[in-house]
Design a protein around this motif. Structure first.
Motif, PDB file in Angstrom:
ATOM      1  N   HIS A  43      -3.146   4.505  -6.480  1.00 37.01           N
ATOM      2  CA  HIS A  43      -2.783   5.773  -7.128  1.00 37.01           C
ATOM      3  C   HIS A  43      -1.290   6.065  -7.007  1.00 37.01           C
ATOM      4  N   HIS A  80      -6.746  -4.174   0.698  1.00 39.39           N
ATOM      5  CA  HIS A  80      -7.398  -3.002   0.103  1.00 39.39           C
ATOM      6  C   HIS A  80      -6.550  -2.468  -1.048  1.00 39.39           C
ATOM      7  N   LYS A  81      -7.107  -1.533  -1.777  1.00 38.80           N
ATOM      8  CA  LYS A  81      -6.422  -0.963  -2.942  1.00 38.80           C
ATOM      9  C   LYS A  81      -6.170   0.531  -2.778  1.00 38.80           C
ATOM     10  N   LEU A  82      -6.066   0.973  -1.535  1.00 40.12           N
ATOM     11  CA  LEU A  82      -5.940   2.409  -1.290  1.00 40.12           C
ATOM     12  C   LEU A  82      -4.640   2.997  -1.822  1.00 40.12           C
ATOM     13  N   ALA A 112       0.815  -1.219   0.000  1.00 40.46           N
ATOM     14  CA  ALA A 112       0.000   0.000   0.000  1.00 40.46           C
ATOM     15  C   ALA A 112       0.844   1.263   0.000  1.00 40.46           C
TER      16      ALA A 112
END
Length: 242
Positions: A203, A198-200, A35
């Motif tokens: 970006h 999660h894919k937080l 992440a």
């Protein structure tokens, strides 16, 4: 001098109580689901801090720590800079601060062993108990991490294990049972924290010009988290889902 990526004040996620968290720059793993990919590059420009400047931050935040809080070093992988961290942890312990290290456990040398003498708690991120799967998701073997875990047990250093549950990668029930049995043999393991996937950070990959490796993997369902929790509860006295 210690190379930092960032600093978090009043953190409540990385150790007991309220924490001042120093995120160090550089990591020797490259997890598929990382992440914080911007902390991986060891040659990347981080900001250098001396021990006294970090101690000053800790003293300023001490009123918020209460009885349980303190200072955590995370990453990246903080033990890459174990030699530099010794002086900081010595100073923290001399002034009565609680100290915590969040690590993947892949570095165990004389500097790390010295640093651990001034460490109250280790947050040990065990990525996978199966070596082949561990190599698949991190690019490295898990043998050093398991050796590190055994060393912490021998030295009776308190541990909170951490485990990221990635659907299709780290949720194999057989592997969860194996990890549970491994931790069950260690008297120093106080709990295991299941960290949902999660894919937080996606970006950040775009900003770095990197390709995110798990775009098709969906976040955990409540059923998946519950199943993993029930398995770990057979072996570890406290299991929480973060």
């Amino acid at each position: 001098m210690i190379k930092l990526h960032s600093i978090e004040s009043l953190g409540t996620f990385d150790g007991p109580g309220v924490r001042l968290v120093f995120f160090l720059q550089g990591c020797n793993f490259k997890c598929l689901y990382c992440a914080n990919p911007d902390t991986i590059d060891c040659t990347s420009e981080g900001k250098l801090y001396d021990v006294e400047s970090l101690m000053s931050m800790a003293r300023n935040e001490r009123p918020f720590f209460g009885k349980k809080g303190g200072v955590t070093v995370s990453g990246g992988e903080p033990l890459i800079q174990a030699k530099e961290l010794i002086a900081l942890f010595k100073a923290l312990k001399a002034e009565g601060f609680n100290t915590c290290i969040d690590t993947n456990g892949s570095v165990l040398n004389d500097f790390v062993k010295e640093l651990l003498k001034y460490t109250d708690l280790v947050l040990l991120d065990i990525k996978e108990i199966d070596d082949d799967t561990h190599r698949r998701i991190t690019g490295r073997s898990n043998q050093r991490t398991l050796e590190f875990a055994r060393y912490l047990n021998e030295q009776n250093i308190p541990v909170w294990a951490r485990y990221v549950l990635v659907p299709g990668f780290t949720d194999n029930p057989e592997h969860l049972h194996r990890l549970g049995k491994f931790l069950n043999d260690m008297d120093n393991v106080q709990k295991i924290e299941i960290q949902p996937y999660h894919k937080l950070g996606m970006h950040k990959y775009e900003a770095l010009g990197w390709k995110y490796q798990l775009p098709e993997v969906e976040m955990n369902s409540q059923e998946q988290l519950k199943a993993a929790k029930e398995i770990f509860e057979q072996y570890v006295k406290e299991v929480i889902v973060n």
